[in-house]
Design a protein around this motif. Structure first.
Motif: not given
Length: 98
Positions: A16-19, A23-27, A50-55, A58-65
Protein backbone atom coordinates in the motif's frame (compact mmCIF):
# COMPACT_ATOMS: atom_id res chain seq x y z
CA UNK A 1 14.90 -21.01 -0.07
CA UNK A 2 14.62 -17.21 0.22
CA UNK A 3 12.19 -15.72 2.69
CA UNK A 4 11.76 -12.10 3.64
CA UNK A 5 10.06 -13.22 6.87
CA UNK A 6 7.23 -10.75 6.34
CA UNK A 7 3.70 -11.63 7.32
CA UNK A 8 0.93 -11.18 4.76
CA UNK A 9 -0.25 -8.15 6.75
CA UNK A 10 3.23 -6.57 6.62
CA UNK A 11 3.47 -7.21 2.88
CA UNK A 12 0.05 -5.65 2.39
CA UNK A 13 1.01 -2.50 4.33
CA UNK A 14 4.29 -2.12 2.46
CA UNK A 15 2.55 -2.68 -0.88
CA UNK A 16 0.00 0.00 0.00
CA UNK A 17 2.78 2.45 0.92
CA UNK A 18 4.67 1.73 -2.32
CA UNK A 19 1.53 2.09 -4.42
CA UNK A 20 0.53 5.39 -2.81
CA UNK A 21 4.05 6.81 -3.13
CA UNK A 22 4.09 5.79 -6.80
CA UNK A 23 0.78 7.54 -7.40
CA UNK A 24 2.10 10.70 -5.73
CA UNK A 25 5.18 10.56 -7.97
CA UNK A 26 2.96 10.22 -11.03
CA UNK A 27 1.00 13.37 -10.11
CA UNK A 28 4.23 15.26 -9.40
CA UNK A 29 5.51 14.33 -12.86
CA UNK A 30 2.27 15.57 -14.44
CA UNK A 31 2.63 18.86 -12.55
CA UNK A 32 6.21 19.24 -13.79
CA UNK A 33 4.97 18.74 -17.36
CA UNK A 34 1.66 20.61 -17.27
CA UNK A 35 1.68 22.90 -14.25
CA UNK A 36 0.27 22.97 -10.75
CA UNK A 37 -2.95 24.75 -11.63
CA UNK A 38 -3.88 22.94 -14.85
CA UNK A 39 -6.76 20.50 -14.70
CA UNK A 40 -6.72 16.79 -15.36
CA UNK A 41 -8.77 16.16 -18.52
CA UNK A 42 -10.38 12.99 -17.17
CA UNK A 43 -11.46 14.19 -13.75
CA UNK A 44 -11.56 17.94 -14.21
CA UNK A 45 -9.64 18.30 -10.94
CA UNK A 46 -6.72 20.68 -10.66
CA UNK A 47 -3.31 19.05 -10.47
CA UNK A 48 -2.82 20.74 -7.09
CA UNK A 49 -5.96 19.02 -5.78
CA UNK A 50 -4.79 15.67 -7.14
CA UNK A 51 -1.42 16.14 -5.43
CA UNK A 52 -3.11 16.96 -2.13
CA UNK A 53 -5.23 13.83 -2.41
CA UNK A 54 -2.27 11.60 -3.23
CA UNK A 55 -0.12 13.07 -0.46
CA UNK A 56 -3.00 12.41 1.94
CA UNK A 57 -2.99 8.81 0.77
CA UNK A 58 0.77 8.61 1.42
CA UNK A 59 0.30 10.06 4.90
CA UNK A 60 -2.36 7.46 5.65
CA UNK A 61 -0.03 4.66 4.51
CA UNK A 62 2.68 6.05 6.82
CA UNK A 63 0.19 6.27 9.69
CA UNK A 64 -0.82 2.65 9.10
CA UNK A 65 2.82 1.53 9.20
CA UNK A 66 3.21 3.42 12.49
CA UNK A 67 -0.04 2.11 14.02
CA UNK A 68 0.98 -1.45 13.26
CA UNK A 69 4.50 -1.04 14.65
CA UNK A 70 6.36 -1.43 11.35
CA UNK A 71 7.98 1.97 11.90
CA UNK A 72 7.95 4.34 14.84
CA UNK A 73 6.71 7.92 14.82
CA UNK A 74 9.96 8.88 16.55
CA UNK A 75 12.05 7.20 13.87
CA UNK A 76 10.09 8.87 11.07
CA UNK A 77 10.33 12.28 12.76
CA UNK A 78 14.06 11.78 13.28
CA UNK A 79 14.50 10.91 9.60
CA UNK A 80 12.46 13.95 8.60
CA UNK A 81 14.60 16.29 10.72
CA UNK A 82 17.84 14.76 9.42
CA UNK A 83 16.62 15.29 5.85
CA UNK A 84 15.68 18.91 6.60
CA UNK A 85 19.25 19.56 7.71
CA UNK A 86 20.92 17.62 4.85
CA UNK A 87 18.85 19.06 2.03
CA UNK A 88 19.27 22.76 2.88
CA UNK A 89 22.56 23.08 1.02
CA UNK A 90 20.92 21.80 -2.17
CA UNK A 91 17.76 23.91 -2.09
CA UNK A 92 18.42 27.15 -3.92
CA UNK A 93 14.92 28.62 -4.05
CA UNK A 94 13.51 27.72 -0.62
CA UNK A 95 13.61 29.57 2.62
CA UNK A 96 14.61 27.32 5.47
CA UNK A 97 11.36 26.26 7.08
CA UNK A 98 10.81 24.28 10.26
Amino acid sequence: MFSNNLSPAEVERLALAAEEMGEAIQVICKILRHGLHNTHPGSGLRNQTLLEMELGDVLYAIDLLQMCGDVTATGVASGKEAKRIRVQQYLHHQREAR
